[in-house]
Design an enzyme around this catalytic site. Structure first.
Site, PDB file in Angstrom:
ATOM      1  N   ARG A 136      -0.471  -1.429   4.362  1.00  0.00           N
ATOM      2  CA  ARG A 136      -0.105  -0.700   5.582  1.00  0.00           C
ATOM      3  C   ARG A 136       1.501  -0.300   5.761  1.00  0.00           C
ATOM      4  NH1 ARG A 136      -3.542   2.306   4.917  1.00  0.00           N
ATOM      5  NH2 ARG A 136      -4.112   0.837   3.130  1.00  0.00           N
ATOM      6  N   GLN A 181     -10.350  -1.090  -1.476  1.00  0.00           N
ATOM      7  CA  GLN A 181     -10.212  -0.910   0.141  1.00  0.00           C
ATOM      8  C   GLN A 181     -11.500  -0.855   0.646  1.00  0.00           C
ATOM      9  OE1 GLN A 181      -6.791   1.377   1.821  1.00  0.00           O
ATOM     10  NE2 GLN A 181      -6.794   2.128  -0.087  1.00  0.00           N
ATOM     11  N   ASP A 212     -15.222  12.031   0.031  1.00  0.00           N
ATOM     12  CA  ASP A 212     -14.097  11.257   0.518  1.00  0.00           C
ATOM     13  C   ASP A 212     -14.536   9.759   0.945  1.00  0.00           C
ATOM     14  OD1 ASP A 212     -11.524  10.617   1.017  1.00  0.00           O
ATOM     15  OD2 ASP A 212     -11.653  11.554   3.388  1.00  0.00           O
ATOM     16  N   GLU A 213     -13.702   8.722   0.760  1.00  0.00           N
ATOM     17  CA  GLU A 213     -13.826   7.471   1.084  1.00  0.00           C
ATOM     18  C   GLU A 213     -15.288   6.943   0.340  1.00  0.00           C
ATOM     19  OE1 GLU A 213     -11.517   5.822   2.242  1.00  0.00           O
ATOM     20  OE2 GLU A 213     -10.311   6.942   3.615  1.00  0.00           O
ATOM     21  N   LYS A 254      -4.389  10.588  -1.947  1.00  0.00           N
ATOM     22  CA  LYS A 254      -5.797  11.292  -1.947  1.00  0.00           C
ATOM     23  C   LYS A 254      -6.181  12.352  -1.169  1.00  0.00           C
ATOM     24  CE  LYS A 254      -8.303   8.724   0.869  1.00  0.00           C
ATOM     25  NZ  LYS A 254      -8.849   9.756   1.868  1.00  0.00           N
ATOM     26  N   THR A 255      -5.774  12.598   0.262  1.00  0.00           N
ATOM     27  CA  THR A 255      -6.290  13.786   0.942  1.00  0.00           C
ATOM     28  C   THR A 255      -5.562  14.966   0.400  1.00  0.00           C
ATOM     29  OG1 THR A 255      -6.455  12.533   3.010  1.00  0.00           O
ATOM     30  CG2 THR A 255      -6.233  14.918   3.290  1.00  0.00           C
TER      31      THR A 255
END
Length: 664
Positions: A601, A257, A226-227, A34-35
């Site tokens: 994770r 998420q 973002d997010e 994503k980043t």
């Protein structure tokens, strides 16, 4: 030299970076880069001729924004990007409001209140309103500020927020509204804004002043967020206003998420994005660079049961390794032992300790494991709070017990006296000097203090009401802890902490742990020695051996992180989902998303554990989490503990274990 985007990005990322004009929703699965996609999108816009000052990049931490912009500079060979508007919603709001503050009745030099300042102002408001907070336990400024903050960020009415978050204060809901109005008035008079005001005032500015909105909306040709799944109602409304002219708004997030509703994050912002921005394009980043196919098979199965979502399926680029392992220990004690043993086994196979994490739904779930790690000299870092026996409320309870065990313990007397309203250090010292003159704890409670004011005398009586039931011939530690946790001490927790229920859960866990001790002296000695050992072994070496420390973390704190091996523990039906969360709208699906976040994770190895019994010495049977039971059997493996298995009760092919009767 121009960036070769086709070479640097996968097909999914490349499509977003080069084609995402207009309103766009990017559903970025866990570990999907994503980043990287956002960074390359910013670089692409600038290489395409967009001026840096016409780009707005909104993140949830300034650290994230700085990291992204640093990577963009590296890609563009240190090109000057200082004119990009990058940062948190609050950071950007502050910059805009400094210019337009006068329109809202502020001066450009308004002061931003931090949390401590806000709490102090609320305390001042209580005094000005002449609200007597001494006659009864009253919510602290911290709790009041929490209610106000949730009210602002969620858009819910104050009474609704109190009923939902702090129902024990419903009888003073009207008074809390009065405090809120006075707090808002004092801020306006003093040219002050708290963090919530930055967002709310930016929205009001855009909503009430069309000319300002037009200027800003024309300025920001491209908006990247973002997010996005973590935005609240105000933040989503700000984005709508700022994107009015160009409509070039790219929001990146993962509805799977979305786990922060307790902070007023609203998943409907991302779910309804295509409706809010008609004609919006939707992109999927589903190539996972983190986990093995075995782990992703389980993750995909978990989230498939949620109805309110954008369907997606993560695909791994790694080779299959080993299926996630489900372990059903007989008790929490055995669960801690098994996990500790497997951590050491992983270390022996070459897995660095700091690449191993143990995740759990609530902080108190780590208590048994912490004790076992200390016993085995396995160093650990704790994320998402304070280690169990270092928590203030645990230390409070231990102070009560120490006094019952040794009434001459001046330090413990000082601690519990200072918990009482109207008693400070000076008064406590005077009281203690008289308490130490008598022969036993019973005589302590018979003392009549003639020199105390009525308010202090009342507080002493309240403390006596807690201590009196604790004086018994046989002091059973677990019973004493339960008695304290149900006493007026609970009112202290309710009045001073927003997460008071979690603290009460901690006390219940402490009582369960204490069930193995028959007398108070042994219990206190064990706790003290364990903590002293932990302090000697772990704290002094903290800076030298971070690579040799495993991580213990709540699932909420683990979001965005990854480890080679992950244990998700205490997966019972009373832990995940959290019973209290189920009472809230959408609670079940958010709890399932929490499980999904925990599982994703893990990079290579995943262990899911749940104890078959609860309480010390297997006092009651537990059931596995329904999120475990709904999973198909072919995507996990079980560790054979020599325990009889019975699948007949689970038609959907889950797991259930029945311990031998003589083991209970």
């Amino acid at each position: 030299m121009a960036i070769n985007y086709r070479q640097e990005l996968n097909k999914e990322q490349h499509e977003v970076v080069t084609q995402a004009d207009g309103p766009c929703l990017v559903l970025a699965g866990a570990g999907s880069g994503k980043t990287r996609t956002i960074v390359y999108r910013v670089a692409y816009l600038i290489e395409s001729g967009v001026k840096p000052e016409n780009i707005l990049l909104l993140t949830f931490t300034n650290k994230a924004a700085n990291e992204m912009l640093s990577r963009v500079r590296s890609l563009l060979k240190n090109r000057d990007l200082k004119n990009i508007w990058g940062g948190t919603f609050h950071h950007v709001a502050n910059r805009i409001l400094r210019k337009y503050a006068k329109l809202l009745g502020y001066t450009p030099k308004f002061t931003i209140l931090d949390e401590e300042d806000s709490n102090s102002l609320i305390k001042f408001c209580l005094k000005e309103l002449q609200i007597n907070t001494k006659e009864r336990r009253y919510p602290s400024p911290v709790v009041i500020k929490g209610i106000i903050s949730y009210h602002k960020n969620s858009g819910r009415k104050m009474t609704e927020v109190v009923e939902m978050k702090n129902p024990n204060w419903l009888d003073i809901a009207d008074e809390l509204k009065k405090i809120y109005r006075h707090y808002e008035q004092k801020k306006k008079e003093g040219n002050l804004m708290d963090f919530d005001d930055l967002l709310l005032n930016l929205f009001l500015l855009l909503n009430k002043f069309p000319k300002v909105k037009k200027i800003l909306s024309e300025k920001f040709h491209y908006i990247l967020v973002d997010e996005y799944q973590d935005t609240n109602k105000i933040q989503a409304a700000i984005i709508r206003e700022l994107a009015e002219v160009h409509k070039n708004v790219l929001v990146v997030g993962d509805d799977a998420q979305s786990i922060y509703s307790f902070r007023a994050a609203d998943i409907t912002n991302i779910l309804n994005f295509p409706k809010i921005f008609p004609g919006a394009k939707t992109y999927h980043l589903e190539t996972n660079y983190r986990s093995t196919p075995d782990i992703l098979d389980l993750a995909n199965a978990i989230i498939s049961f949620n109805k309110n979502q954008f369907p997606k399926k993560l695909v791994s680029l790694s080779k299959k390794l080993v299926k996630p392992m489900v372990i059903a220990p007989r008790s929490a004690d055995e669960e801690a032992e098994i996990i500790s043993r497997k951590i050491l086994e992983l270390r022996e196979t070459g897995v660095p300790m700091n690449k191993i994490a143990v995740l759990f739904r609530a902080a108190h779930h780590s208590q048994e494991l912490e004790m076992e790690l200390v016993r085995r000299d396995i160093p650990y870092d704790y994320r998402g709070g304070v280690k169990f026996f270092e928590r203030a409320h645990i230390k409070d309870i231990l102070a009560f017990l120490k006094i019952i065990n040794n009434y001459k313990d001046e330090i413990s007397w000082n601690r519990i006296l200072n918990l009482q309203p109207n008693i400070g250090e000076v008064t406590a010292k005077k009281i203690i000097s008289q308490l130490l003159k008598v022969r036993n704890i019973k005589d302590c409670l018979k003392i009549k203090f003639d020199n105390l004011t009525p308010k202090i005398s009342k507080s002493w009586q309240e403390l006596k009401s807690i201590l009196q039931p604790l004086i018994k011939e046989e002091s059973i530690p677990s019973e004493l802890i339960q008695t304290i946790s149900k006493s007026k001490y609970q009112e202290h927790l309710m009045a001073n902490f927003q997460n008071y229920q979690e603290r009460i859960d901690d006390l219940e866990q402490l009582a369960i742990f204490a069930e193995r001790y028959e007398n108070l002296n042994d219990f206190l000695a064990e706790i003290t020695m364990q903590e002293s050992f932990a302090a000697l072994k772990i704290k002094p070496q903290r800076d030298q051996d971070d690579e040799e420390r495993i991580v213990l973390s709540t699932i909420h704190q683990a979001k965005g992180l990854e480890w080679e091996a992950v244990f998700v523990i205490n997966l019972t039906d009373q832990s995940l989902p959290n019973p209290r969360a189920l009472k809230e709208e959408g609670g079940l699906e958010e709890e399932r998303r929490l499980f999904y976040v925990a599982v994703t994770r893990a990079q290579k190895r995943l262990y899911l554990t749940y104890p078959l019994t609860g309480g010390y010495n297997s006092l009651y049977l537990t059931a596995p989490s329904p999120f475990l039971r709904e999973l198909p059997e072919d995507i996990w493996q079980e560790e054979d503990n020599g325990i009889e298995k019975d699948y007949s009760s689970l038609a959907d092919g889950g797991i259930s274990y029945l311990p031998e009767i003589d083991e209970l």
